[in-house]
Write an enzyme that holds these catalytic residues in place. Structure first.
Site, short mmCIF file in Angstrom:
data_model
loop_
_atom_site.label_atom_id
_atom_site.label_comp_id
_atom_site.label_asym_id
_atom_site.label_seq_id
_atom_site.Cartn_x
_atom_site.Cartn_y
_atom_site.Cartn_z
N CYS A 104 0.83 -1.21 0.00
CA CYS A 104 0.00 0.00 0.00
C CYS A 104 0.86 1.26 0.00
CB CYS A 104 -0.92 -0.03 1.22
SG CYS A 104 -1.85 1.47 1.48
N CYS B 167 0.13 3.78 2.74
CA CYS B 167 0.64 3.27 4.02
C CYS B 167 2.10 3.66 4.19
CB CYS B 167 0.49 1.76 4.10
SG CYS B 167 -1.22 1.19 4.07
#
Length: 154
Positions: A74, A77
């Site tokens: 991600c 993230c």
């Protein structure tokens, strides 16, 4: 939409591409990184036993547990990771953990994590706040508010 990744495996690559190509100017990554270069103590959680250890520690010491539900693929993230570490350094009275949603998929579903990153603030095992997406300024505000509540405890 560009500040979070969907958790479904069929959408993972598409979301990663969308997230990677988004341009969010309302973050303070550069500012936070330059002001606070030291790494905070963020505890990785990839097993349920580690989760139980950290939630027990938080509950036993009356601390707020800040949980970052994240995935290795991600992009958003990765964007908030240094900010999350910085917050862990600034707020040692709170416990910061990162849960790998791939390693603990069922557990993440129990916490209604539908996109990554999702940050949940817990007090006494109960959710007090939640942030979905990589809005670093909002993460900083919510963490400061949670710390303020911790300091005001009776």
């Amino acid at each position: 939409m560009g500040n979070r990744c969907a958790r479904t495996s069929c959408c993972r690559k598409l979301w990663s591409c969308i997230c990677c190509c988004s341009n969010n100017n309302n973050n303070s990554y550069g500012q936070t990184r330059s002001q606070h270069g030291s790494k905070g103590k963020v505890h990785p959680v990839s097993r349920i036993e580690k989760w139980e250890e950290k939630i027990t520690e938080a509950n036993n010491h009356g601390k707020i547990l800040v949980v970052n539900f994240s995935a290795p693929w991600c992009v958003p993230c990765k964007k908030i990771e240094p900010v999350f570490r910085d917050l862990a350094s600034r707020y040692p009275s709170m416990i910061f953990v990162t849960v790998d949603v791939e390693e603990l998929a069922e557990f993440s579903n129990e916490w209604n994590v539908e996109a990554t990153p999702t940050v949940v603030f817990l007090k006494d095992g109960r959710q007090m706040d939640k942030l979905v997406g990589a809005e670093t300024s909002e993460l900083q505000k919510k963490t400061a508010a949670a710390a303020d509540l911790f300091l005001r405890k009776p």
